[in-house]
Motif scaffolding. Structure first.
Motif, PDB file in Angstrom:
ATOM      1  N   ILE A   6      48.330  39.360  33.166  1.00  0.00           N
ATOM      2  CA  ILE A   6      48.225  40.511  32.266  1.00  0.00           C
ATOM      3  C   ILE A   6      48.639  41.784  33.009  1.00  0.00           C
ATOM      4  CG2 ILE A   6      46.623  41.947  30.947  1.00  0.00           C
ATOM      5  CD1 ILE A   6      45.112  39.480  30.178  1.00  0.00           C
ATOM      6  N   ASN A   7      48.263  41.881  34.276  1.00  0.00           N
ATOM      7  CA  ASN A   7      48.551  43.092  35.034  1.00  0.00           C
ATOM      8  C   ASN A   7      48.621  42.725  36.515  1.00  0.00           C
ATOM      9  OD1 ASN A   7      48.754  45.666  36.045  1.00  0.00           O
ATOM     10  ND2 ASN A   7      46.875  46.427  35.084  1.00  0.00           N
TER      11      ASN A   7
ATOM     12  N   GLU B 109      44.786  35.901  32.461  1.00  0.00           N
ATOM     13  CA  GLU B 109      44.022  35.231  31.416  1.00  0.00           C
ATOM     14  C   GLU B 109      44.191  33.733  31.628  1.00  0.00           C
ATOM     15  OE1 GLU B 109      43.462  37.267  27.580  1.00  0.00           O
ATOM     16  OE2 GLU B 109      44.667  35.614  26.810  1.00  0.00           O
TER      17      GLU B 109
ATOM     18  N   THR C 259      38.683  45.806  33.304  1.00  0.00           N
ATOM     19  CA  THR C 259      38.262  45.422  34.644  1.00  0.00           C
ATOM     20  C   THR C 259      36.763  45.598  34.792  1.00  0.00           C
ATOM     21  OG1 THR C 259      38.902  47.641  35.274  1.00  0.00           O
ATOM     22  CG2 THR C 259      40.468  45.889  35.739  1.00  0.00           C
TER      23      THR C 259
ATOM     24  N   TYR D  98      45.516  40.468  37.458  1.00  0.00           N
ATOM     25  CA  TYR D  98      44.577  40.280  36.332  1.00  0.00           C
ATOM     26  C   TYR D  98      45.193  39.246  35.408  1.00  0.00           C
ATOM     27  CZ  TYR D  98      40.956  41.679  32.940  1.00  0.00           C
ATOM     28  OH  TYR D  98      39.866  41.714  32.088  1.00  0.00           O
TER      29      TYR D  98
ATOM     30  N   GLY E 235      44.314  42.170  26.323  1.00  0.00           N
ATOM     31  CA  GLY E 235      44.689  42.789  27.590  1.00  0.00           C
ATOM     32  C   GLY E 235      43.612  42.758  28.649  1.00  0.00           C
ATOM     33  N   ALA E 236      43.640  43.780  29.523  1.00  0.00           N
ATOM     34  CA  ALA E 236      42.776  43.773  30.700  1.00  0.00           C
ATOM     35  C   ALA E 236      41.673  44.803  30.573  1.00  0.00           C
ATOM     36  CB  ALA E 236      43.616  44.081  31.933  1.00  0.00           C
TER      37      ALA E 236
END
Lengths: 466, 466
Positions: free
Chosen positions: A362-363, A204, B318, A202, B315-316
């Motif tokens: 981000i993840n 950005e 989804t 994930y 942040g994320a």
């Protein structure tokens, strides 16, 4: 033991289990907001000791405490075999409050459902599992194998500190197989499970073109961050939904024929999906002539989750935006490495002249797929068939993501995820719920699963009859 | 008349003019919020009659009233020639309040500047023009020509009702030339004017893919509105900033050699522009080897003013967004028709398979460019040279937009825009201001411009000496 007998024993335990669960749900354990962590940990520890387990609180490696629990096999059980449960005690934030029909942290039962934040994800599952252990201990002559729990407190924020604990306490958490945190019944009431999980990168993507927003009339000579981002994104995936980033597909493990066959037989109702979401266009897979089941399980994705730039209110504001941002979620399959995906995208942007578009992670999580032919997988399915009227449906991996890779890779064990949710559980959304009937069946399944676990692994005749 | 004499006469009138202007500025005439319209109209009518004019309030065709004013030539003036002033009495909303250093509708003078919402756009200009008329009447022997005003009340919301009034009252507003509402001194204190204006086709592009936001894991088979919009936009303009929509350039009038030469000589400091905005990339024009002056005046644009889709917070999250939206502002040059531009973009979207991306017009206006060789244009420039130390700088058309086309086309007259603003006026922003010195010079310029107006048009020796 007859199924009727098991069901009746479970039924007797349900009221007490619900009371415990309600108490557990009253803690607003919101990891994203650092809320109620110590009190929840204390309460979970108390539930474990009440069920006859030993507790260790691990917290010296940072993050919210990780709870380890151990329940020894009874005198008639097989202490050479260990089942590990993975759960988490943290929950999603309850916002938006206005959309809840009841208080998120004041559980209520209505119409056969228990409503509260975290009841489906994941507090209900933990209580169901502990209740199964109590039933085995009190009513069925003791535990048939060793049982361990890893109950973490940061799942809802991406488990950023989980891996160090897994690595440091590899011996402590060692087991022969693992039941993952979640599972639910689908729209046709089939119990639905996964033996793996997709990974995630994930990211950005941001483009900064200037220090300030400008009057849009300067668009005749000033470059535009929003256009730059749009062009950069368009270079990464074409109109036919083909991902164009070089190296993106590197390392992907071909599914086995067995996995392919299972996937081809998964239920998938294209029309129902289209109706559920109110889709305006055909499925991507329909356009390409591929099987949506295959895409769901075996194909990586690249999804724009968000776009933001300049003015987006009513009417016209004539602004040339100083910056633009996109959230991009790539779901990965076994063999793909999120860091490699990020590097490929960064390289792609540079190679295509987009040195002003920055990609940051981000993840990132790797995918995991259990050995589909492991006897544990068969045992989970066989016991589910006894308890549930419909299903089980088992996918080699979910379309969604979780920290399963670190477990599978570190502990080297097969993992299946099953739980007490239903298709309307609304995990992460207002009015989260479980159905009491599913909760009861989940407990019964865990009793049966644990009963025959050791035998299933040693290849002995398995006890799958209730 | 000597310049010194004119300056001294103007100076005497300034304190009274400032008091009138302050009174005018206290009305919060916010057309977007329907505020203070009748009281402002009444006050403007009073200012006109005080200056010796006749007033007609036109309001039967809808929208806020349009004020018509007429000042007859004096006995020694030339009643066969008429100058029309275009102004508006409405102002922009003052928000954000917190960024104002004083109350937006409680004018204050500080450091030689008068601060209030609307002082630069456009209340200061109206008072300067009426003050010039009073000076001519009281001190200089009467008006040298007929003077008319059109003062509308919806300029800040895009003049949606202006055209019907212009058409209905074509005879009433008939004149030989027009001074437009605004103008200001640039960063080097040069008085800066335009003899035309770019047009605009401000559109919203929307793509709706589903009725609800979805979990991003379905990206394996569900199409994505954000990707669709990105691909559609990318098909409209390429990485080299070339507009690819067929028909977009239809009808563009080639600038004359005279216009080209004037534009080539406009001041433009690339480095200063880059520094002012904090640009991170070279100008588009630098990359293409074109002249930014030419692009500013003669090239149409296609600018993304805004992008919005899905999740854009920290942040994320989804999510696969149900929809995506872009604001796109095309600045047009003479010969382009905003409705044709919209139609071309709609056709382009369909032809490229984007039938799910809808383009709708928010604000469409045609460009206008006066005849650059009209004696009126020369007269405005010549009189400005007498009054102002630096400049004048005159562009054939501005990079910005306004309702000038309807004027020019309906009334068939040359139009030049000049006014009392400065580069730091912050029209449309908090702490809007004019400098008192610019206000005084603006009055003097109008006195001189009116004095020689009739002669300039009849080809007689023009009075450009103060």
């Amino acid at each position: 033991m007859e199924k009727e007998q098991l069901v009746s024993i479970v039924k007797e335990s349900v009221p007490g289990a619900i009371e415990t669960l309600k108490e557990y749900l009253r803690f607003p354990t919101i990891s994203a907001q650092h809320k109620a962590i110590p009190e929840t940990v204390e309460f979970v520890a108390k539930m474990i000791t009440s069920a006859g387990g030993e507790v260790q609180i691990l917290d010296e490696l940072g993050g919210n405490p990780v709870i380890y629990a151990f329940f020894a096999a009874g005198s008639e059980g097989d202490a050479s075999k260990t089942l590990l449960f993975y759960n988490h005690y943290d929950v999603q934030p309850p916002e938006p409050f206005a959309e809840w029909n009841s208080e998120p942290f004041d559980p209520v039962i209505e119409d056969g459902k228990l409503f509260a934040r975290g009841v489906a994800d994941n507090k209900g599952d933990l209580v169901a599992r502990l209740t199964a252990i109590q039933i085995l201990n009190r009513e069925l002559g003791g535990l048939p194998c060793n049982i361990k729990f890893m109950i973490e407190g940061e799942e809802e924020i991406g488990s950023p500190n989980l891996e160090p604990y897994l690595k440091e306490y590899q011996e402590l958490f060692a087991a022969d197989a693992c039941i993952w945190e979640f599972g639910s019944k689908d729209e046709e009431d089939r119990i639905s499970m996964v033996a793996g999980i997709k990974g995630m990168a994930y990211m950005e993507l941001t483009c900064v073109g200037a220090d300030i927003d400008m009057h849009s009339s300067v668009g005749a000579y000033v470059d535009n961050a929003a256009w730059r981002l749009v062009q950069a994104l368009a270079s990464m995936k074409n109109k036919q939904n083909e991902i164009l980033v070089e190296g993106f597909f590197d390392g992907i493990e071909e599914p086995t024929d067995g996995e392919k066959q299972v996937v081809a037989e998964l239920p998938f109702d294209e029309e129902a999906v289209s109706k559920l979401y109110g889709l305006k266009r055909p499925l991507i897979t329909a356009e390409k002539g591929t099987d949506p089941r295959e895409a769901m399980v075996f194909h990586p994705t690249m999804t724009i989750c968000g776009l933001e730039s300049g003015y987006t209110g009513e009417g016209a504001k004539t602004v040339l935006p100083k910056s633009a941002k996109a959230k991009v979620d790539c779901r990965l399959v076994p063999g793909q490495d999120p860091q490699h995906i990020l590097a490929c995208i960064q390289k792609h942007l540079l190679a295509n002249g987009f040195d002003d578009v920055k990609a940051t992670m981000i993840n990132g999580q790797k995918a995991y797929r259990s050995d589909f032919h492991h006897p544990f997988v068969a045992h989970v399915l066989d016991t589910a068939k006894v308890i549930y009227e419909k299903g089980p449906v088992l996918a080699p991996n979910s379309a969604g993501t979780g920290p399963m890779f670190a477990f599978g890779e570190t502990l080297k064990l097969p993992i299946v995820s099953t739980g007490v949710g239903w298709v309307g559980s609304k995990a992460h959304a207002p009015n989260e719920s479980i159905r009491l009937q599913d909760f009861e069946q989940g407990i019964a399944h865990m009793v049966l699963l644990l009963s025959g676990f050791a035998a299933a692994l040693t290849g002995e005749e398995r006890n799958v009859e209730a």
